[in-house]
Write an enzyme that holds these catalytic residues in place. Structure first.
Site, short mmCIF file in Angstrom:
data_model
loop_
_atom_site.label_atom_id
_atom_site.label_comp_id
_atom_site.label_asym_id
_atom_site.label_seq_id
_atom_site.Cartn_x
_atom_site.Cartn_y
_atom_site.Cartn_z
N THR A 170 -8.53 6.62 -1.57
CA THR A 170 -9.91 6.10 -1.67
C THR A 170 -10.90 7.21 -1.33
OG1 THR A 170 -9.57 5.27 0.56
CG2 THR A 170 -9.49 3.66 -1.21
N LYS A 194 -14.75 8.35 -2.98
CA LYS A 194 -15.98 8.63 -2.24
C LYS A 194 -16.56 9.98 -2.68
CE LYS A 194 -13.84 6.03 1.35
NZ LYS A 194 -12.83 6.09 2.43
N LYS A 213 -7.92 14.13 5.07
CA LYS A 213 -7.07 12.94 5.00
C LYS A 213 -5.99 13.12 6.05
CE LYS A 213 -6.31 14.10 0.61
NZ LYS A 213 -6.61 12.85 -0.06
N ARG A 214 -5.17 12.07 6.27
CA ARG A 214 -4.08 12.23 7.21
C ARG A 214 -3.16 13.37 6.77
NH1 ARG A 214 -3.20 8.31 11.22
NH2 ARG A 214 -1.32 9.48 11.67
N LYS A 273 1.02 14.65 0.89
CA LYS A 273 -0.38 14.92 0.53
C LYS A 273 -0.61 16.41 0.27
CE LYS A 273 -2.08 10.89 3.13
NZ LYS A 273 -2.79 10.02 2.19
N HIS A 280 0.80 -1.23 0.00
CA HIS A 280 0.00 0.00 0.00
C HIS A 280 0.83 1.27 0.00
CE1 HIS A 280 -3.96 -1.87 1.00
NE2 HIS A 280 -3.19 -2.77 1.58
#
Ligand code: NBG
Length: 831
Positions: free
Chosen positions: A675, A679, A567-568, A573, A376
């Site tokens: 993911t 959504k 998100k984290r 990111k 992952h």
């Protein structure tokens, strides 16, 4: 259906399909709930409280699931099914009640039962506590997959740890993240079924003894050390309206001896309890790190603890069948979710060699046919390793087995790749150097028959870079399984208005066959449909606005663009890119108040690992900018910045259907899949994203015109770095950006404290900007301009929104699970 009725039902959040007839059962759900209040909870059921009703309902729902579950288990044995074991150190199921009611078709009944007693299902669910037994994407994926396995009817078991404390609860104080313990079990939970008789010993430390068997073969026996007991707790997972119920077994650590008698006798009361406390520590708390391993002894203990208990359980079930050992992989398959459970490979070797006395060749043949591994992450710092020293101490027999696996593997490599003398050291399971370490990913690859990535790009990167050497050694072992999300939770449950609209036009089949959303393409040109679509979105946005008002005390305009990044927190990111752009917007509005701007609400949410300084600084920066922007009378009608504390599954369910723009802006090549992106797009948000992870596949399916892609692609990131990337050049040439950076490097957002964000400034400039934020900055700003421009054209925007939902069928976890079961597991549904 008349419009008023539709609106009324939307507000009430009532069930949408009339086919929801509950399964035949002699008694009504409400009656059973009352029965449980008295006989299971031991409380007076003539005076009901919300809490009593909740737990009564939980037990009544559980009864219905248990009946199905035991039927299904019997069927697995009778039909001699091949079973899947899904091993994951993390699960993030979210709240249970609504999902379970929906799956069983009981929402209506529960609703009525509560209404008659003056309570509301929504309010009760709002108070339900959510188990945070995971960090982020990896744990939530595991839960989406459990849902799809049950809905598809697969003979599958999830396995994990019943942490007493989940991921910390995040509070924001003076703009900074503060971590609080998440004691999710403080009032107990009836969703977990404890099995105190399913209790296995797990050994740590100890000594390995050698002996010769009757055939003169050297055998090993691992004895002594410390024993801890693993006790099973089961969570039931119902399929959607198919009468199928699977389970996730979560192991809880229990002391081997309730009290150590000798110290008790010696009067050392505290000493004797101490041992009990330290044994229970193993399942006490989830490690709060995402995409970065935590090299602590306790973490390795957790991994082995849960793997040993799980292998024991699998072997116990297999032995009941009285089949020869070589049938183990014909009747079972084990999926390793990341390398965290990869100790399962040497553990099964140990059981087969030392306890079942198989030969090495037989045991290894079985292992290599049984295990499959999902990777992952490609972040080098996230690839797990353990020092040989620690392994030798904690798991001496497993270390011997790993040495032997490695010896045989490297011998093979040398034989087949004679002209590449460096290859063995590159693929070795153990690193060279003064502090040798075991590379868990290499162990997982060598010991599995399948290795998969989680998006097309990610799998390509595994092939080209991360595991390049292994591709040549095991060319057939690598494959891709692009992630998916469950439409039950991520559309049907979280977006009731839109679910209504979809079912009204398409029927209810999309809930289990998401490709049916394709039919939406025929409706984009129907004006009334577009109008209804927009109304659904507005309803959701108002609900979120109410929540923001309540939690943050800030009023936001539901007609503004809701631009969301949740998100984290991680540098790759790039929440930082987002906030830099917001600061420049702020500057522009102040400088040119005459230019009318489309109002925008930027929403952030997410946790930073407690030890990740930079990520916490970025949270602080966002909150400081928010404070300044939200209180500025010149800008506050156009710009709001909101940080929602304690982002979790429940909050995601509120945010996802209310989002216009979904920020998926990682540096290309870093996000394995994502993911969240799926959504949001499924619920009609437009993605603003880089060509990274599954964004690329989303673009292919929703169409380039319905997504905002920007910035460097993965190859360009590599090329630029190779050519020499100097962020100072950008700083010098882009005056708007320079102004923003200089503001960060001053006390503009932290009056009196000009160095609060110097670490951020330094990382972006003298630190070389490792995540290429400045390199992508201009392209990002331009993309935002396009968005602001196109959002105003409501017809265009709504069409794009519909086209997003229409194209998302592929990203159902049902599709992903079908691909896993056909392409890797070779198992079929038993329904
Ligand atoms: C995460 C990735 C995400 C991916 C999820 C689920 C880890 C180690 N990896 O991109 O960062 O969507 O896994 O596959 O948590």
């Amino acid at each position: 259906m008349p419009k008023e009725v539709k609106d009324y039902l939307r507000l009430l959040d009532k069930p949408l399909d009339e086919s929801e007839a509950p399964e035949a059962r002699n008694s009504a759900l409400g009656e059973d709930a009352l029965w449980h209040v008295l006989y299971s909870l031991g409380q007076d059921n003539t005076h009901l409280t919300e809490r009593k009703c909740y737990w009564g309902l939980v037990l009544a729902v559980r009864d219905r699931m248990l009946e199905k579950w035991s039927e299904v288990q019997r069927r697995y044995y009778k039909n001699d099914d091949k079973r899947l074991y899904y091993l994951s150190l993390e699960f993030l199921p979210g709240k249970f009640l609504r999902g379970n009611l929906l799956a069983l078709g009981l929402e209506n009944e529960a609703h009525e039962f509560l209404r008659e007693r003056g309570f509301s299902l929504d309010e009760i669910i709002a108070k339900e506590c959510e188990p945070g037994l995971g960090n982020g994407g990896l744990g939530r994926l595991a839960s989406c997959y459990m849902d799809s396995m049950a809905t598809y009817g697969l003979p599958a078991y999830g396995y994990g740890i019943r942490y007493s404390y989940g991921l910390f609860r995040q509070e924001i104080r003076n703009g900074q993240q503060v971590e609080q313990p998440d004691n999710w079990l403080h009032e107990g939970t009836h969703w977990l079924i404890p099995r105190p008789y399913k209790l296995y010993p797990v050994r740590f430390y100890g000594t390995v003894y050698e002996w010769l068997d009757d055939n003169g073969i050297l055998r090993h026996d691992w004895r002594g050390g410390d024993l801890v007991m693993a006790m099973a707790n089961d969570v039931l997972v119902p399929g959607y309206r198919n009468g199928h119920v699977n389970s996730v077994r979560l192991w809880e650590a229990r002391p081997h001896k309730e009290f150590v008698l000798s110290s008790f006798n010696a009067g050392d009361y505290i000493g004797s309890v101490q041992e009990k406390i330290s044994d229970e520590n193993i399942s006490m708390v989830l490690y709060p790190s995402d995409d970065a391993p935590e090299g602590k002894t306790l973490r390795l203990k957790q991994q082995y603890f849960f793997v040993a208990a799980t292998m024991h359980d699998m072997v116990r079930r297999f032995k009941k069948l009285n089949k020869p050992w070589d049938q183990l992989p014909e009747k079972n398959v084990v999926q390793l979710n990341e390398t965290h459970p990869s100790i399962a490979i040497p553990e099964l070797m140990r059981i087969l060699l030392d306890e079942e006395l198989l030969s090495w060749e037989e045991a290894w043949y079985i292992c290599q046919k049984l295990f499959a591994y999902t990777n992952h992450t490609v972040l080098p710092e996230a690839l797990e390793t353990w020092t040989v020293e620690l392994m030798e101490q904690l798991l001496p027999r497993h270390m011997q087995i790993i040495y032997e696996i490695n010896r045989r593997f490297l011998e093979d490599v040398r034989l087949h790749f004679r002209d590449e003398p460096d290859l063995p050291s590159r693929v070795s399971l153990i690193t060279a150097g003064p502090e040798p370490r075991v590379r868990m990913s290499h162990l997982a690859i060598v010991g599995s028959f399948s290795v998969n990535g989680v998006s097309a790009l990610h799998t390509q990167i595994l092939r080209d870079r991360v595991f390049h050497d292994f591709i040549r050694i095991f060319p057939d072992r690598f494959n891709n399984k692009t992630n998916g999300v469950t439409p039950r939770r991520w559309l049907r449950q979280c977006n009731v208005p839109l679910s209504w609209l979809l079912s009204e036009h398409l029927g209810c089949g999309w809930v289990t066959d998401l490709n049916q959303l394709e039919k939406l393409r025929e409706l984009v040109d129907v004006e009334e449909f577009r109008h209804d679509w927009e109304q659904c979105r507005l309803t959701n946005k108002k609900r979120l606005a109410d929540y923001i008002e309540k939690m943050n005390g800030i009023t936001v305009n539901p007609h503004s663009i809701f631009d969301v990044q949740v998100k984290r927190f991680h540098e790759y990111k790039r929440q930082l890119l987002n906030i830099l752009h917001i600061i420049s917007l702020y500057n522009n509005i102040r400088k040119k108040p005459e230019v009318k701007m489309q109002p925008c609400t930027f929403i952030f949410g997410g946790k930073a690992a407690p030890s990740y300084r930079m990520a916490k600084d970025i949270i602080y920066l966002i909150n400081c900018v928010a404070r300044r922007v939200n209180s500025d009378p010149h800008t506050r009608n156009f710009l709001k910045v909101i940080f929602l504390a304690n982002y979790n599954v429940s909050l995601a369910q509120l945010l996802v259907p209310a989002t216009d723009v979904s920020e998926q802006i990682s540096t290309a090549g870093y996000e394995a899949s994502g993911t969240g992106n799926m959504k949001f797009a499924l619920n009609g948000a437009l993605t603003l994203g880089t060509r990274d992870g599954s964004n690329i596949e989303i673009a292919e399916r929703v169409g380039d015109g319905n997504i905002y892609l920007f910035g460097l692609c993965e190859q360009e990131v590599i090329d630029l770095r190779r050519r020499g990337y100097d962020p100072w050049d950008i700083y010098k040439n882009d005056s708007e950006l320079r102004e923003v950076l200089d503001m960060i490097n001053s006390d503009q957002f932290t009056p009196g404290d000009p160095t609060a964000f110097s670490s951020i400034f330094n990382s972006l400039l003298s630190g070389g900007d490792p995540f290429m934020i400045l390199a992508d900055y201009r392209a990002y700003v331009e993309a935002h301009k396009r968005i602001a421009h196109e959002y105003v054209d409501r017809e265009l925007w709504i069409k794009k929104s519909i086209m997003n939902t229409a194209g998302m069928g592929f990203f159902s976890s049902d599709r992903a699970i079908k691909e896993y079961s056909e392409g890797i597991w070779d198992i079929a549904p038993d329904v």
